[in-house]
Design an enzyme around this catalytic site. Structure first.
Site, PDB file in Angstrom:
ATOM      1  N   HIS A 170      74.845 -11.212  57.742  1.00  0.00           N
ATOM      2  CA  HIS A 170      75.699 -12.409  57.793  1.00  0.00           C
ATOM      3  C   HIS A 170      75.066 -13.543  58.606  1.00  0.00           C
ATOM      4  CE1 HIS A 170      78.889 -10.293  55.796  1.00  0.00           C
ATOM      5  NE2 HIS A 170      79.029  -9.394  56.757  1.00  0.00           N
ATOM      6  N   ASP A 206      75.932  -3.506  51.134  1.00  0.00           N
ATOM      7  CA  ASP A 206      77.054  -3.567  52.089  1.00  0.00           C
ATOM      8  C   ASP A 206      78.316  -4.007  51.343  1.00  0.00           C
ATOM      9  OD1 ASP A 206      77.420  -3.886  55.359  1.00  0.00           O
ATOM     10  OD2 ASP A 206      78.765  -5.205  54.237  1.00  0.00           O
ATOM     11  N   HIS A 208      80.438  -6.092  52.206  1.00  0.00           N
ATOM     12  CA  HIS A 208      80.667  -7.535  52.338  1.00  0.00           C
ATOM     13  C   HIS A 208      79.467  -8.311  51.800  1.00  0.00           C
ATOM     14  CE1 HIS A 208      82.854  -5.497  55.680  1.00  0.00           C
ATOM     15  NE2 HIS A 208      83.840  -6.276  55.254  1.00  0.00           N
ATOM     16  N   ASP A 296      79.808   0.662  54.484  1.00  0.00           N
ATOM     17  CA  ASP A 296      81.235   0.336  54.538  1.00  0.00           C
ATOM     18  C   ASP A 296      81.896   0.229  53.169  1.00  0.00           C
ATOM     19  OD1 ASP A 296      79.691  -1.926  54.146  1.00  0.00           O
ATOM     20  OD2 ASP A 296      80.581  -3.095  55.770  1.00  0.00           O
ATOM     21  N   TYR A 334      81.619   1.716  59.298  1.00  0.00           N
ATOM     22  CA  TYR A 334      82.417   1.746  60.534  1.00  0.00           C
ATOM     23  C   TYR A 334      83.250   3.001  60.723  1.00  0.00           C
ATOM     24  CZ  TYR A 334      80.826  -3.001  60.122  1.00  0.00           C
ATOM     25  OH  TYR A 334      80.016  -4.089  59.979  1.00  0.00           O
TER      26      TYR A 334
HETATM   27  C1  SP5 Z   1      77.886  -6.273  58.824  1.00  0.00           C
HETATM   28  C2  SP5 Z   1      79.303  -6.235  58.415  1.00  0.00           C
HETATM   29  O1  SP5 Z   1      79.730  -5.315  57.743  1.00  0.00           O
HETATM   30  N1  SP5 Z   1      80.088  -7.193  58.892  1.00  0.00           N
HETATM   31  C3  SP5 Z   1      81.446  -7.161  58.530  1.00  0.00           C
HETATM   32  C4  SP5 Z   1      82.161  -8.283  59.144  1.00  0.00           C
HETATM   33  C5  SP5 Z   1      83.555  -8.309  58.660  1.00  0.00           C
HETATM   34  N2  SP5 Z   1      84.468  -8.067  59.711  1.00  0.00           N
HETATM   35  C6  SP5 Z   1      85.773  -8.437  59.307  1.00  0.00           C
HETATM   36  C7  SP5 Z   1      86.725  -8.017  60.351  1.00  0.00           C
HETATM   37  C8  SP5 Z   1      88.104  -8.419  59.986  1.00  0.00           C
HETATM   38  C9  SP5 Z   1      89.053  -7.857  60.954  1.00  0.00           C
HETATM   39  N3  SP5 Z   1      89.167  -6.453  60.801  1.00  0.00           N
HETATM   40  C10 SP5 Z   1      90.480  -6.067  60.464  1.00  0.00           C
HETATM   41  C11 SP5 Z   1      90.509  -4.598  60.223  1.00  0.00           C
HETATM   42  C12 SP5 Z   1      91.836  -4.208  59.690  1.00  0.00           C
HETATM   43  N4  SP5 Z   1      91.822  -2.835  59.276  1.00  0.00           N
HETATM   44 ZN    ZN Z   2      79.944  -5.037  55.763  1.00  0.00          ZN
END
Ligand code: SP5
Ligand code: ZN
Length: 354
Positions: A170, A206, A208, A296, A334
């Site tokens: 990112h 990934d 995302h 993830d 995660y």
């Molecule tokens: C590297 C990578 O995978 N980065 C991911 C970043 C996205 N994080 C988003 C977090 C949003 C808040 N998490 C809420 C979890 C609710 N279960």
């Molecule tokens: Zn991710």
């Protein structure tokens, strides 16, 4: 996967964000140091060869990132502490609160505000990517791990895995966010180019969208970037980027592919999308690959609604390894109870296809 090189640096544990600020509230967060220790233990138990990351010149980082971002990441924590944000204001981590969006600037030039707490929003585009005392050393160590893995592949290894933490995909040319600081995958891709691969493909698995990697190579034809990820338009980070009509620009037109997937997508459709990215990489005649290995997309992951299995990961990497030698870079993932078996399955696929 016995004997698979796993590049690691202990400094990757020094980054501890202690959580993240999501929608105005401090949450426990999921990008914790334990992720790396869990991955390392699982890989060691599976017979991987642990290779220490070696120090690389900063030029390899400046080949994809602006000097201003690198200088900021290297110095911001010391400035933050010295200015009293911790001792006087109780701000234990660097978190921005004002962002110089296009709407705020209204066409005016971007300034560098004197106040540090104003300036931090220039480099960090969200409130979830905190900086603390060990962040720079950890980010730097992760980049060194990616570069060491790139050295191994440039030297003839078919596959080398970099256990990078914090993750990187990112982070853009002059921005960081999404729990990422330096773009380890982009740094590895550029290193492969500079060590002789004429064309490189980055395949981002990934969950995302890898907006940083896309931004870094968007106007380049020599580095193809392919992404499959949960549809940002359906409500997932990074929300604003990662749509199918982003195909690259200028010399990079058609060298970028996004395959957004519906929430709930499982192995069958996910592996079909992997196949599309593999066909692209073959058409690009990639001489070397970087695989941004986020774990993830797994069904149990707390940060994504995709439903990929460990066997899905194994089959994906078994297919990918037929294309070209690969630097595998750890990104997200995660679920601490699942990522060990997931990474072993993914690296097992590389070893099998070999
Ligand atoms: C590297 C990578 O995978 N980065 C991911 C970043 C996205 N994080 C988003 C977090 C949003 C808040 N998490 C809420 C979890 C609710 N279960
Ligand atoms: Zn991710």
């Amino acid at each position: 996967m016995t004997g698979m090189p796993v590049v690691w640096h202990d400094d990757c544990l020094l980054h501890d964000p202690e959580g993240e600020v999501w929608l105005g509230v401090w949450d426990a967060g999921t990008e914790a140091p334990e992720r790396a220790t869990v991955l390392l233990e699982a890989l060691t138990a599976a017979g991987a060869e642990i290779v220490p990351a070696t120090a690389h010149d900063e030029a390899a980082i400046l080949a994809v990132h602006d000097e201003a971002l690198v200088e900021y990441l290297r110095t911001v924590w010391d400035q933050w502490e010295a200015a009293g944000y911790v001792a006087e204001h109780g701000r234990r981590r660097v978190v921005p609160y004002v962002f110089p969006t296009a709407g705020l600037l209204s066409g005016l030039a971007l300034r560098s505000p004197r106040a540090l707490h104003g300036r931090v929003g220039r480099f960090c585009y969200d409130t979830m990517t905190l900086i603390g005392p060990g962040t720079w050393r950890a980010a730097r160590a992760a980049a060194d791990a990616a570069l060491t893995a790139a050295d191994l592949v440039a030297g003839g290894a078919r596959v080398a895995y970099a256990l990078c933490r914090p993750p990187g995909h990112h982070a853009g040319p002059d921005t960081h966010g999404g729990s990422c600081y330096l773009n380890n995958s982009a740094i590895a891709a550029q290193a492969l180019r500079q060590s002789g691969a004429e064309r490189v493909a980055v395949l981002d698995l990934d969950a995302h969208h890898g907006n940083g990697t896309q931004a870094i190579f968007y106007e380049r034809g020599d580095v193809y970037v392919g992404n499959l990820h949960v549809d940002p338009g359906a409500g997932w980070f990074p929300h604003y980027v990662g749509y199918a009509d982003e195909r690259g620009a200028g010399a990079g037109l058609h060298a970028n592919r996004n395959l957004p997937l519906a929430p709930g997508t499982g192995d069958t459709a996910w592996l079909e999308a992997v196949g599309v990215l593999c066909e692209d990489a073959a058409a690009h005649r990639a001489e070397a690959l970087v695989v941004s290995l986020g774990l993830d997309a797994a069904a149990s992951d707390p940060e994504s609604p995709l439903q990929v299995s460990a066997d899905g990961y194994r089959r994906a990497t078994e297919r990918i390894t037929t294309l070209a030698p690969a630097v595998v870079v750890q990104e997200g993932g995660y679920d601490l109870t699942a990522i060990g078996q997931l990474v072993v399955a993914a690296l097992d696929g590389f070893a099998r296809g070999d």
